[in-house]
Structures are given as structure tokens and as C-alpha cells.
Design an enzyme around this catalytic site. Structure first.
Site, PDB file in Angstrom:
ATOM      1  N   ASN A  29      81.569  22.856   2.947  1.00  0.00           N
ATOM      2  CA  ASN A  29      81.427  23.518   4.242  1.00  0.00           C
ATOM      3  C   ASN A  29      80.263  24.495   4.215  1.00  0.00           C
ATOM      4  OD1 ASN A  29      81.711  24.997   6.605  1.00  0.00           O
ATOM      5  ND2 ASN A  29      83.612  25.993   5.972  1.00  0.00           N
ATOM      6  N   CYS A  30      79.233  24.227   5.028  1.00  0.00           N
ATOM      7  CA  CYS A  30      78.079  25.126   5.093  1.00  0.00           C
ATOM      8  C   CYS A  30      78.491  26.546   5.459  1.00  0.00           C
ATOM      9  CB  CYS A  30      77.078  24.591   6.113  1.00  0.00           C
ATOM     10  SG  CYS A  30      75.719  25.709   6.484  1.00  0.00           S
ATOM     11  N   PHE A  31      79.503  26.673   6.351  1.00  0.00           N
ATOM     12  CA  PHE A  31      79.901  27.996   6.805  1.00  0.00           C
ATOM     13  C   PHE A  31      80.942  28.644   5.897  1.00  0.00           C
ATOM     14  CE2 PHE A  31      77.539  26.687  10.422  1.00  0.00           C
ATOM     15  CZ  PHE A  31      77.091  27.858  11.000  1.00  0.00           C
TER      16      PHE A  31
ATOM     17  N   LYS B   1      79.949  34.286   8.748  1.00  0.00           N
ATOM     18  CA  LYS B   1      78.639  33.647   8.861  1.00  0.00           C
ATOM     19  C   LYS B   1      78.412  33.169  10.291  1.00  0.00           C
ATOM     20  CE  LYS B   1      76.088  29.849   6.652  1.00  0.00           C
ATOM     21  NZ  LYS B   1      76.128  28.952   5.472  1.00  0.00           N
TER      22      LYS B   1
END
Length: 243
Positions: free
Chosen positions: A140-142, A157
Site C-alpha cells: 500500500n503506497c499510503f 499521508k
């Protein structure tokens, strides 16, 4: 940053993830060839999609069966690196430019300054994340925030960015979380992954206006608003990315 003679602003565009990624990739290649000016654009994804980083090889199998609002959630490959991003209730920005100096993090931060300044105009203070290399283990990028990402004062974020550099030409694009559907987000990344944002009430148009003003100030140019032409669309659609 030394601007080119002209910067282009492409108006807000809603399209599928494959089309949006094809546009970004085409803008990068055209600028690299000297056929297109530096460009800023904002866009949204329809249908909802999960974008995978260029080198991201693993993701949960159930992502291929997700639906939202009666339509399948697309899986799309970005030309840039990083982890997976859910594109629903977000706004994406993209900058294509060249001639920036410094290492990768310094270039990220040169381009992110307009995002910080723009959100400041909306009463929101942002700062850079400080996650280490452990982020590569999180799909997960976030879920983590590196020095290329922007977070709120509570640590949540808000903006995750990714970058592709070809010679001296750079594509940087990023997702701005605005109004994510909580249940869909949890279906994708799990119950523990969601963190509330507590943003002031802002419309997409307000965000774009503030960020465009800030970009004009940071890059030292007024933008020329120019939608994609029929000929440009033809070239872009001919090279749509495949996952």
C-alpha cells in the site's frame, strides 16, 4: 528551476487508468524529443482503479475481483515506481519537465514544493514523510510515507508521488487523497490501513486552482490552458499501456 519558454496546463480530465497512464507516458516521450513543452495536468480515474508500481510484481489475488459502484475496479500498471495506489475519491497531478539538478529525493522535493504551497493556500500544512526502506515490503503506497511523500500534521499521508526519469526528462505524478470510500479502501488494504484525513471541506476545483497558482509561482510561469487535440488523442490511444 529554470522554466522553458512555455508551460502547458491540460484541463481536468476523467478517464480510465490505462488512458491516463498512456497520456502521462506520451507527454514524457514528447517532451524528451523536444516536441512538447513542460506540462502540468490534473485528472481523476473512472472506473475506480488500483495502480501498480512499474516493478511491483506481487499483489493480493482478490484485487482482481473487486467492484465499486457496480463496476470492476481496474488494475493498471504505472510507468513509475512505488507501491499500489487506490484511485477512488482522489485527485492525481502530473508534471512533465526537464533540466532539474540534484539527486532523486532533491528532484522530488523541487517538484513537490508547489503542492506544499498550494495546500497552504487552503489552510493545510504538509511536510515530507520520513519512512526508511521498509516501505518496499508494504503493498500500500499510503501505508508509509517516504521523503517523496507529503503528510498532514497528524502523520496521515495526503499525497503519494512517483517518478520516472529518462535522461534529463522527468515525469512525476501523484495521488492526492480527498474523499476515499472507507469500505473500499479497507477491502483493498485491510482495516488497519485506513487513517482519517480531517481535511477542511474543499472542492476539487478549489484544490486545482490553489495548486495551479502555487505551481505558477514556484515554476515562474503563467500556464497556457490547452486541452488535448484530436491528433494528440489519436497518438495517445495508439500506445495505451497494458498491465
Amino acid at each position: 528551476m529554470q522554466p522553458k519558454s512555455k508551460w502547458r496546463l491540460i484541463p481536468l480530465l476523467t478517464a480510465s487508468g490505462r488512458v491516463q497512464m498512456a497520456i502521462d507516458k506520451w507527454l514524457l516521450s514528447q517532451h524528451q524529443l523536444g516536441l512538447h513543452p513542460p506540462t502540468l495536468r490534473f485528472y481523476t480515474w473512472s472506473p475506480a482503479a488500483i495502480s501498480l508500481g512499474y516493478h511491483q510484481s506481487k499483489f493480493p489475488p482478490h484485487w482482481q475481483q473487486l467492484t465499486w459502484n457496480g463496476a470492476p475496479v481496474d488494475l493498471v500498471r504505472r510507468p513509475t515506481g512505488g507501491r499500489a495506489v487506490l484511485h477512488q475519491g482522489d485527485l492525481t497531478y502530473a508534471v512533465v519537465t526537464s533540466g532539474l539538478s540534484g539527486n532523486r529525493t532533491q528532484v522530488y522535493q523541487q517538484l513537490c514544493e508547489f503542492l506544499i504551497q498550494g495546500w497552504q493556500l487552503l489552510g493545510v500544512q504538509l511536510h515530507y514523510g520520513d519512512a526508511g526502506r521498509g516501505y518496499i515490503h508494504n503493498p500500500n503506497c499510503f501505508g508509509t510515507a517516504t521523503g517523496a511523500d507529503l503528510v498532514l500534521c497528524n502523520g496521515s499521508k495526503l499525497i503519494g508521488s512517483a517518478q520516472l526519469k529518462r535522461c534529463q526528462t522527468i515525469l512525476q505524478h501523484g495521488s492526492i487523497r480527498l474523499e476515499p470510500d472507507v469500505e473500499l479502501f479497507k477491502q483493498v488494504f485491510g482495516d488497519e490501513a485506513f487513517s482519517p484525513l480531517h481535511l477542511p471541506v474543499v472542492q476539487v476545483e478549489q484544490v486545482i486552482e490553489a495548486l495551479t497558482r502555487a505551481a505558477s509561482d514556484r515554476f515562474g510561469r503563467q500556464f497556457e490552458v490547452e486541452p488535448l487535440s484530436a491528433a494528440e488523442w489519436e497518438a495517445i490511444l495508439a500506445q495505451q499501456l497494458e498491465i
